[in-house]
Scaffold this motif. Sequence first.
Motif, PDB file in Angstrom:
ATOM      1  N   ILE A 150      -3.248   1.776  -5.540  1.00  0.00           N
ATOM      2  CA  ILE A 150      -3.695   1.254  -6.798  1.00  0.00           C
ATOM      3  C   ILE A 150      -3.880  -0.500  -7.529  1.00  0.00           C
ATOM      4  O   ILE A 150      -5.202  -0.747  -6.854  1.00  0.00           O
ATOM      5  CB  ILE A 150      -3.452   1.874  -7.946  1.00  0.00           C
ATOM      6  CG1 ILE A 150      -3.952   4.006  -7.888  1.00  0.00           C
ATOM      7  CG2 ILE A 150      -4.547   1.031  -8.866  1.00  0.00           C
ATOM      8  CD1 ILE A 150      -3.338   4.582  -8.639  1.00  0.00           C
ATOM      9  N   HIS A 151      -2.554  -0.218  -7.257  1.00  0.00           N
ATOM     10  CA  HIS A 151      -2.347  -1.923  -7.471  1.00  0.00           C
ATOM     11  C   HIS A 151      -3.407  -2.611  -6.332  1.00  0.00           C
ATOM     12  O   HIS A 151      -3.780  -3.666  -6.196  1.00  0.00           O
ATOM     13  CB  HIS A 151      -1.183  -2.506  -7.755  1.00  0.00           C
ATOM     14  CG  HIS A 151      -0.667  -1.845  -8.666  1.00  0.00           C
ATOM     15  ND1 HIS A 151       0.111  -1.031  -8.727  1.00  0.00           N
ATOM     16  CD2 HIS A 151       0.233  -2.429  -9.961  1.00  0.00           C
ATOM     17  CE1 HIS A 151       0.495  -0.422 -10.073  1.00  0.00           C
ATOM     18  NE2 HIS A 151       0.728  -1.755 -10.943  1.00  0.00           N
ATOM     19  N   ARG A 165       5.642   7.162  -5.778  1.00  0.00           N
ATOM     20  CA  ARG A 165       4.616   6.280  -6.849  1.00  0.00           C
ATOM     21  C   ARG A 165       6.078   6.307  -7.899  1.00  0.00           C
ATOM     22  O   ARG A 165       6.186   6.881  -9.061  1.00  0.00           O
ATOM     23  CB  ARG A 165       3.273   7.112  -6.846  1.00  0.00           C
ATOM     24  CG  ARG A 165       2.759   6.313  -6.307  1.00  0.00           C
ATOM     25  CD  ARG A 165       2.380   5.132  -6.913  1.00  0.00           C
ATOM     26  NE  ARG A 165       1.541   4.208  -7.446  1.00  0.00           N
ATOM     27  CZ  ARG A 165       0.688   5.412  -8.042  1.00  0.00           C
ATOM     28  NH1 ARG A 165       0.120   5.735  -7.364  1.00  0.00           N
ATOM     29  NH2 ARG A 165       0.540   4.668  -9.324  1.00  0.00           N
ATOM     30  N   GLU A 172       2.785   9.355  -1.638  1.00  0.00           N
ATOM     31  CA  GLU A 172       2.380   9.401  -3.263  1.00  0.00           C
ATOM     32  C   GLU A 172       4.018  10.241  -3.762  1.00  0.00           C
ATOM     33  O   GLU A 172       3.213   9.088  -4.848  1.00  0.00           O
ATOM     34  CB  GLU A 172       1.450  10.931  -2.863  1.00  0.00           C
ATOM     35  CG  GLU A 172       0.280  10.290  -1.703  1.00  0.00           C
ATOM     36  CD  GLU A 172      -0.755   9.471  -3.144  1.00  0.00           C
ATOM     37  OE1 GLU A 172      -0.764   9.504  -3.742  1.00  0.00           O
ATOM     38  OE2 GLU A 172      -0.766   8.424  -2.446  1.00  0.00           O
ATOM     39  N   TYR A 223       2.065   1.448  -3.674  1.00  0.00           N
ATOM     40  CA  TYR A 223       1.128   0.868  -5.828  1.00  0.00           C
ATOM     41  C   TYR A 223      -0.500   0.833  -4.761  1.00  0.00           C
ATOM     42  O   TYR A 223      -1.379  -0.283  -4.852  1.00  0.00           O
ATOM     43  CB  TYR A 223       2.017   0.114  -5.900  1.00  0.00           C
ATOM     44  CG  TYR A 223       3.115  -0.153  -6.117  1.00  0.00           C
ATOM     45  CD1 TYR A 223       3.583   0.174  -7.240  1.00  0.00           C
ATOM     46  CD2 TYR A 223       3.614  -1.406  -5.467  1.00  0.00           C
ATOM     47  CE1 TYR A 223       4.715   0.577  -7.445  1.00  0.00           C
ATOM     48  CE2 TYR A 223       5.070  -1.159  -6.076  1.00  0.00           C
ATOM     49  CZ  TYR A 223       5.637  -0.492  -7.129  1.00  0.00           C
ATOM     50  OH  TYR A 223       6.714  -1.034  -7.308  1.00  0.00           O
ATOM     51  N   ALA A 235      -5.447  -1.859  -4.682  1.00  0.00           N
ATOM     52  CA  ALA A 235      -6.822  -1.545  -4.488  1.00  0.00           C
ATOM     53  C   ALA A 235      -7.734  -2.875  -5.461  1.00  0.00           C
ATOM     54  O   ALA A 235      -8.613  -3.747  -4.657  1.00  0.00           O
ATOM     55  CB  ALA A 235      -7.738  -0.396  -4.769  1.00  0.00           C
ATOM     56  N   TRP A 261       1.071  -0.677  -0.507  1.00  0.00           N
ATOM     57  CA  TRP A 261       0.297  -0.072  -0.180  1.00  0.00           C
ATOM     58  C   TRP A 261       1.094   1.453   0.036  1.00  0.00           C
ATOM     59  O   TRP A 261       0.666   2.283  -1.173  1.00  0.00           O
ATOM     60  CB  TRP A 261      -0.685  -0.079   1.536  1.00  0.00           C
ATOM     61  CG  TRP A 261      -2.078   1.170   1.279  1.00  0.00           C
ATOM     62  CD1 TRP A 261      -2.055   2.347   2.132  1.00  0.00           C
ATOM     63  CD2 TRP A 261      -2.959   1.690   0.372  1.00  0.00           C
ATOM     64  NE1 TRP A 261      -2.533   2.899   1.910  1.00  0.00           N
ATOM     65  CE2 TRP A 261      -3.768   2.859   0.847  1.00  0.00           C
ATOM     66  CE3 TRP A 261      -3.482   0.857  -0.870  1.00  0.00           C
ATOM     67  CZ2 TRP A 261      -4.760   2.927   0.080  1.00  0.00           C
ATOM     68  CZ3 TRP A 261      -5.230   1.481  -1.205  1.00  0.00           C
ATOM     69  CH2 TRP A 261      -5.357   2.287  -0.662  1.00  0.00           C
TER      70      TRP A 261
END
Lengths: 119, 99, 438, 504, 548
Positions: D410-411, D504, D501, D408, D413, D405
């Motif tokens: 989004i991954h 990334r 953030e 990544y 998620a 988390w």
Amino acid sequence: MNLYIPIVGMVILATVFVMVSMALSTVVGPARYNRAKYDSYECGIQPTPQPIGGGRFPVKYYITAMMFIVFDIEVVFLLPWAVSRNQLPTFAIGAMVVFLVLFFIPYLYVLRRRGLDWD
Amino acid sequence: MSPEGYLILSAILFAVGVAGFLLRRNAIIAFMSIELMLNATNLAFVGFARFHGNLEGVIAAFFVMVVAAAEVVVGLAIIVAVYRARRSASVDDANLMKF
Amino acid sequence: MDLFFQDPWWLILIKVVALFVILLLWTIFNVWYERRLVGKMQHRLGPIMNGPFGLGQALADGAKLLAKEDFRPKNADKWVFNLAPILTGVAAFTCWTVIPFGGEVEMFGVTTRLQLTDTPVAAFFIMAVASIGIYGIVLAGWAGNSTYSFLGSIRSTAQMISYEISMGLSMVAVFIMAGTMSTSAIVESQRETIQFQIPWTDIQFDLGLSGWYALLLFPSFVIYAISMVGETNRAPFDLPECESELVSGYLTEYSGFRYAMFFLAEYINMATVSAVCTTLFLGGYLAPWPLNLIPFMNNAWLGPIWFVLKVQLLFSVFVWLRGTLPRLRYDQFMDLGWKVLIEVSLIWIVMIAIFPQYSLALAVLLTAGCYLVFGEKSKAIDEPEIPAPDPDRVFDPFAGGYPVPPMPGQVLPELVGVVAGAKEDDPTPAVEAEGKDA
Amino acid sequence: MPFPLLTILALLPILGSLVLLALKGPVARLVGYGFALTTAILGVLAFILHSQGAALAEQAQWIPAIGAYYALDLDGMGALLVLMTVILVPIVLLAEWKVGETENARWGTGTFVALALLLEGFALFVFMAGDVLLFYLAFEATLIPTYFLIAGFGGVRRRAAALKFLIYSLVGGLVMLVAIAGLYAVTAAEGTPTFLINDLATLGIDGTIGRWLFVGFFFAFAVKAPMAGLHTWLPDAAEQATPGTSTLLVGILDKIGTFGMIRICLSVFPEATQWATPLILIWAVVSVLYGAIMAFGAKDLLRLVSYTSISHFGFMVFGIFALTSQSISGSIFYMLNHGLSTAAMFLVVGFMIARRGSADIDAFGGVQKVAPVLAGVLLTSGLTALALPGMGSFVSEFLVMAGAWQRYPIHTAFITLGMVLAAVYVLRMYLRTMTGPVTEQVSTHITTDLTLREKAVVAPLLILLIVFGFFPKPLLSVADDAATQTMALVGVADPAPQVQEGNR
Amino acid sequence: MTRRRRRWPSSAWPTPPRRFRKATDDQPVGIPAATLEWMELSPLLVLLIAGSLGILLEALVPRSARYVVQSGLALLSVGAALALTVINWSAGNILLAGMDLVALDGAAYLFWTVLLIAGLGGVALFAERGYGGQSAFASSAATVPGSPLEREADRQGNEHTEIFPLLLFALFGMMLFTSANNLLVLFVAVEILSLPLYLLTAMARRRRLLSQEAALKYFLLGSLASAIMLYGVALLYGYAGSLQLSGLDQALAAGAGSRPLLLTGLLLTSVGVLFKMGAVPFHAWTPDAYMGAPTPVTGFMAVATKTAAVAGLMRVFYVGLGAEQWTWQILFATVAIMTMVLGVTVALSQNDIKRLLAYSSIAHAGFILVGVVGAVPAAEGVAVSSVGAVAFYMLTYGIATLGAFAIVTMVRRSGGEANSIDAWKGLGKRNPIVAALMTLFMLSFAGIPLTAGFIGKLTVFASAWAGGYGWLVLVAVVMSAIAAVFYFKVIVAMWFQDADPASVGIVEVPSLWTWCLLAVTGAATFILGIIPGGLLTLFGGVTSQFIR
């Protein structure tokens, strides 16, 4: 090369002679047709049909031919060696003797296996 | 001395041999074509020997002769055996095995 | 560089034509000579009608053949059928180009040799050209496309190549001694006299005996002499054309002048092998001993005389053999070539290769050895044991399915009871199968 | 040279299998079991020694010409996997106690035991290998017993499945062989050739060649730990093989893939790892979702279980390549837990199939009523698979997610979606097979509940899973150490929470 | 005038005769005495003498004793040659022997060792006659198949013990080929090794028509290839003016001569050697010859011919044409790919075990060529040279091949070999030991770890990569993956398929010869797969250097 010019001359002369006389004989000689005459000669009976090339014959002849090739090559090797035999060192003479002995071995083999017997 | 003439002749003979091998179906003819190729090589050897002025090529020709003879002996033995077994010396008739 | 290079073109021309004419005439003479000689041996006259002493007979025969129909059987291969006599004929003539008739002479103001040409490989050249003659025979038999001629040519080929080996091997010994393959040099090398040395001493003596290789290399000479008969298909080795088996062998389908060509070639070849023999073993154009001790006799212009005499002598031997010996069986013939001549040649070559200087002693040794091995005593071993026929058993005239003649001591069945002692018994022919691959 | 515990540990089962070849009948299986248990004891011992900090490495010259060593080395991850292996094998053997007596079996149980032991031995070599060549050797060698296990015991179409498995693995393995040849070329060009992982790690191979080699290795591992796309052999093999074989296959053998990724890809090619990470992460996510969806649609119990495994392997790969110490540590721990939970799933499903004679989900229904213990066990093992809190798998899955988390989200998620799907397919499967009215087929075929042997098989697995769930500390610390080491080798620092953030 | 010796005024003529009885001061003129390094050449000489002696014995020894004498002589001589090779090698006798015609260097000794090991295996296979007292060879090869004469020879129990001398001669030729430092010697050697094999191919006891046909094809194509190779040699000679490999190398370095001549020569020369290797597109003979030849011959041929060919190939191209490597590397790479692809794909569809192994051998020729392409020289600091890698590959492949063919001879039906894969079904049940051994060999062929084949593949691939041909390695690996399919086909047939009563093959128990061979090859395949260290060091290092 000049050494061979007389030979060439002889060959030409001989060829001319042979061909001229053969041609002459066809001109001079008679030509009377007879069907039987143009058949293969076989004691008067109907000739056996023969494929071109003679068909089958004993394998013995092949063995003879093969042996000939082998021995002929041997002779070919012997010739230059023989000519220069007295200029060669002992080693070369020994080598040729070994060569001949090596030839003798298969010869003996063929002999013992009756490869040279004709029946 | 230029070897080109000999080389061209030997190349022609060699090519004839290859063509003979590939085109003729009789095993004996094919085999004779190979002998022709060997002899073409001999010519090349001797021509080159003359060109280079050393004897190696000539010696090579001698050896090739022997090898050719040995090959004849072995080859004829096989061809004769095949011929006797199936009464044909055509390469096309030798077809017991496929792919 | 050497003498033959210096021959002007007109001299070459003269020599070629002269040689050609001599050969033709000599052959014609030889045909007559043979027939006369055989006639003498058989207590008859031979040809006497045409010309003085019948000398024109051969010429007449030739003319007759020229006028005969010269046809080609319809099955025969056109080209090869014509090619074969040409090959044979040309080869026969060509052999002679390197045969020396005499030594160095002055001719029309040019120093030259009585020899058409010579090369460093002359003797080898003869062998090579002779082999081309064999092609003629093979092709003749093949092209005729008839059973007899084919068998004849196969046989003749087998025979000629068999004897060519021993011929070549016997020549090798000469080359070892002479150190050259040039025919004239070989002849010259025989000019020198032999120095004899008593074994294990230093005592040397010289009888003035020229060093002919027939003496120095006696076994080679004998082998060559035998092979040359085999090589020319002459009696007793004339199996390829033995009339009783093969009609005329490879010649069966030939007629007219193409036939004459083979005939001519055969006679030339006889002369050729004799000439080669003379050159290699009998001192060629050199005067024979003891004439060589007389300086005049070594005149180069006398060379051709000695040469022709020697060749004619050898030719007479051919005739003599034909007049006296029966033809060999084929297996005997091949046995002789393969099992005796080659074997002996090989041994002889090895001997001579190692000790060329003791060739005389070695020759004696070898001859003795040959006698021991191939002499009378060992005859029984070589010949397969033929079981003595059982006199009690009656003869089966169809043993093995073929009509066979009775063996000694056996009696034909129809004679049983007619001839004393012959009685009938159960016919049990003993057929013995022998495994070939021992 | 110290006492070669590791060598003995790995050789013992191999020796056992050789002994078994000479034996026949029931004796063989007993002897084999003895070997398996002894190995288990040794393995546990090795694990304990390792966690005590004892150095168990062994090293000797092996093929000097190409720089290969006989090097055995037990790091944290290896120790965990060794532990898992030695525990699983006796359980599987117990579960397949009568495998040789089924009509489809080609050979007797003794052979099964022998092959399983052989597989165990090679797997142990893999997990302990300190040399790439040795690793590869053992890696490929596992194929042989596995092939025979699949082809010799199980369903009617097992031979085709076995061949499929073999070819996939072989292609993967041979691609790795190329990479090994390349590795040799690289190290030979550097001076002395070497295959020692430690040496290679210090070499830090990078550049184009490093990326190619990485791809070579990763491909092999991706086949092994089936990533979506290269996975098709697994469902077939699992469907056709006996449950015990499937357990060994998925539980132990496939771990080699993820193990190799950490052990070789990450540590030997750090630069290439980072280069490839974006792609691999997406691939892993796809794997997770694909496996879950396929499991959702599976009609065959065994296929279902194998698809869940694909999903879970995606999980592990994701954790590894997220490249945080937490996620890697979670992945390592997950390997252990997944081994146990899958084993439980396969074996229980196997018990069901053995009774019903069919693996079709539709063939069951209401089993709960006739075999309550069976149903309970299935439920428990299913819950471990879906990573219910309190199970060992939860801990590891949580760690992976938590670690990933940070970098990544989004991954992660999407991964969470996979977890949700897992819950759905496991429970759906349970509902369709166990609950509802008892069908006629079920009542005729499923007559007995779990036998004592079967209980003995499942019990340790479930107990361990639950123990690990509540008390993961000892094992987790081992995994943590391993993860930290790996991170150090890769040369990536954990992202600080506040810059997540921007990182990334 | 009488006794005057006539001297000819020409110098072009042969020197006039010199009479021997007077020639005391014989000085050798212009021809140097040849020297032979007897000890160093002894392995070659032993084989040659033993072969000749074998023929002599064949003539002199009575038939009943021939088998014992000949097989004993063959075994002894090959063993002695092996021992002598090892002695020479360990003594470090690295030199150009026999007037620089034969290079006795590390590579030569290396391949000699491999060849002689294959020779020992060959002798064991040849000598096997445990199946009803019959060997795999025709009782009388000269007879027409099916004729009364043949039946008679069969009945008498004849056999050809000539196979042993032929084997020795072939082996001699192979060793000479391996160490030929001269293009002519190379050619002569290729014939010496081929001719006995042609004959041996024709001598199968069963299915003799097939065998003769195979021999005919093998012979015709083989002599075509050697003629082409010879022409190439002639052209190279024309380019360099020397037949010595070192002369060729110098000419290349000097850059003199015509390049078309060089390139054509190079191409044609490679044809002959590639033919012997069985590389595509010169592979056509392989399946037929393998299938038709008596299985012992096939086994021997598959190993030894290939070894010799690849060794000769490397010597010619590394030593003689090394400076031209950018030309031939790509050539061989292409050939390697074609060979692998064809061998593997065609093998997939084969149902006869010998044919399958034949195509497998073609595929292996491709793998070997991959190793040749790399051309990594042996030098200090280089761990595995191409030569070492290829030699090791040949050793591993050879061992497995000998073993596999030994087993092929054992699986029989109604007196003959059962070569169809159908006959092998269920072999694992009938004879697990034999099936397990066959499995081991198949795994080794496929290059599965823990077998020797794997280490072989690894070293070859490693050396190819080190030579800069990584992409070729990739292709090779894909091909070996596909190749595994047909090896596993055999394994599957043996273990997982049930015997079909109509075609079942029974394992007949052979004599000690085959058992010894199987034990040795099996053990070696396994041991070399696990601990190849020492041997690989020996093979891969500077001990495998070429000399000029």
